[in-house]
Design an enzyme around this catalytic site. Structure first.
Site, PDB file in Angstrom:
ATOM      1  N   ASP A  72      62.285  35.234 -40.319  1.00 25.01           N
ATOM      2  CA  ASP A  72      62.339  35.073 -41.772  1.00 25.01           C
ATOM      3  C   ASP A  72      63.366  36.061 -42.327  1.00 25.01           C
ATOM      4  OD1 ASP A  72      61.140  37.560 -42.009  1.00 25.01           O
ATOM      5  OD2 ASP A  72      59.148  36.754 -42.401  1.00 25.01           O
ATOM      6  N   SER A  73      63.526  36.063 -43.651  1.00 19.33           N
ATOM      7  CA  SER A  73      64.623  36.845 -44.215  1.00 19.33           C
ATOM      8  C   SER A  73      64.467  38.348 -43.936  1.00 19.33           C
ATOM      9  CB  SER A  73      64.743  36.592 -45.719  1.00 19.33           C
ATOM     10  OG  SER A  73      63.564  37.001 -46.382  1.00 19.33           O
TER      11      SER A  73
END
Lengths: 79, 317
Positions: free
Chosen positions: A35-36
């Site tokens: 994820d980011s």
């Protein structure tokens, strides 16, 4: 150690995936489920390991392991 | 007097920041908090520059003390908003929804303090490296956009990882929370939910009523399957949204479902079909009070605890 090996080592640690599951073609988000915030963690560790600064603007183009490796190789050559 | 690097850096009396809720963290509220000795922060949200200009003027009518502006980096007006902040000599900005890295040089050259909100250790380290003056480590107890870490775990981990001061946010509404945050190594706290119920906050009375009535388990996190999960008080809208999310609606469709729902609740008072963003700590907020009273109450409670001990018996040999 090759750049690929170095990148792989970091990805293995952050995402807890098996080293053999990481290929140059692996997509960070889709295949490796980053994820980011994982990407931020990865970039921080890459900066430490390879001794360079990676700007935010570079993030968008880093989709696959190959993108990361090629980006690093280019930057290391410029050093 | 609780003095920390934050009070010195921001030139404020108390290390207490008011969270910048979009649309309702106005100049009137921010001005009142700053006047009381904390740091008021105007939430620029996705509003246009004229809205922000009016709010800055309003805050200046209320106080001569410093106040900040919170920037939402995905705002369609972000470039104009930043120009305005520079032109108005705002001394401190907090940032959310994105990485402020690329704007950092412009703020730094003007001496503006940049304090990003972070939900992970890696992001805190990265922003420190890029020149952030402090970070707000916000746990998932908070209202609105949430990360995954709790305040209790995130704050000390961020404190250990960075050298710049850390401000704790998420789950803090009184002096006890403030002292707990200081014990974790934070040098200041940010409170949002309690300031929704400040007299000066223009949130609709029905919205405030919902916050006042909320009990411990009355908030839910919506949109964990999207990139932007938010915490809101359970109502008809939240139930419907969660049903749709469980049924497997796509992230895009879910995002669309949420558009405009927060201003519907906060400004128009539609507390059935709107989204009532608030933190878990809503269960501790029981009164509508002037902002200065909130600030002085929290600080007095914190100082009492620090002065008189925590009510535990300790044997020292």
């Amino acid at each position: 150690m090759s750049v690929f090996e170095g990148v792989k080592e970091i990805i293995v640690e952050i995402l807890d995936v098996a080293p053999e599951d990481i290929t140059l073609e692996s997509k960070l988000v889709e295949d490796l489920e980053a994820d980011s915030l994982d990407i931020v963690e990865m970039v921080m560790q890459l900066e430490d390991k390879f001794g360079l600064q990676i700007p935010e603007s570079a993030f968008e183009d880093l989709k696959t392991v190959k993108d990361v490796v090629e980006y690093l190789e280019k930057r290391l050559q410029e050093k | 007097m609780i003095e920390t690097r934050i009070t010195k850096m921001l030139n404020i009396k108390y290390p207490l920041l008011q969270g910048a809720m979009a649309w309702i963290a106005t100049g009137k509220l921010a001005g009142a908090v700053s006047e009381a000795g904390g740091l008021g922060i105007i939430g620029a949200g996705t509003a246009d520059p004229q809205w922000l200009k009016n709010e800055i003027d309003e805050a200046r009518r209320v106080t001569e003390k410093p106040f900040g502006v919170n920037l939402v980096l995905v705002s369609p007006y972000i470039d104009e908003i930043i120009e305005l902040v520079l032109r108005e000599n705002i001394p401190v900005v907090t940032t959310g929804a994105g990485n402020p890295g690329k704007y950092m040089p412009r703020f730094k050259e003007r001496g503006i303090k940049v304090i990003p909100v972070v939900a992970s250790v890696a992001l805190a380290r990265r922003l420190e490296r890029q020149g952030a003056d402090a970070v707000i480590a916000e746990g998932m107890e908070s209202g609105g956009h949430v990360g995954e870490m709790t305040t209790m775990c995130l704050v000390p981990m961020v404190v250990d990882a960075v050298g710049i001061p850390v401000i704790a946010a998420g789950g803090i509404a009184d002096g006890r929370g403030m002292v707990a945050a200081l014990a974790l190594g934070a040098e200041g706290v940010q409170m949002g939910t309690r300031f929704i119920c400040a007299e000066e906050c223009p949130a609709h009375p029905a919205y405030k009523e919902k916050v006042l009535k909320a009990r411990d388990r009355d908030t839910e996190v919506c949109g964990t399957t999207t990139l932007h999960p938010v915490r809101a008080i359970r109502n008809r809208f939240v139930r419907y949204y969660l049903e749709q999310e469980r049924a497997g609606l796509s992230a895009e469709e879910l995002e669309r479902l949420g558009v405009g729902k927060y201003p519907d609740a906060a400004l128009k008072g539609d507390v059935e079909n709107g989204s009532i963003l608030a933190g878990q700590v809503a269960g501790l907020v029981n009164r509508i009070q002037p902002a200065h009273e909130i600030v002085s109450e929290v600080i007095r409670e914190a100082e009492d605890l620090l002065r008189n001990g925590l009510g535990v018996n300790m044997c020292l040999d």
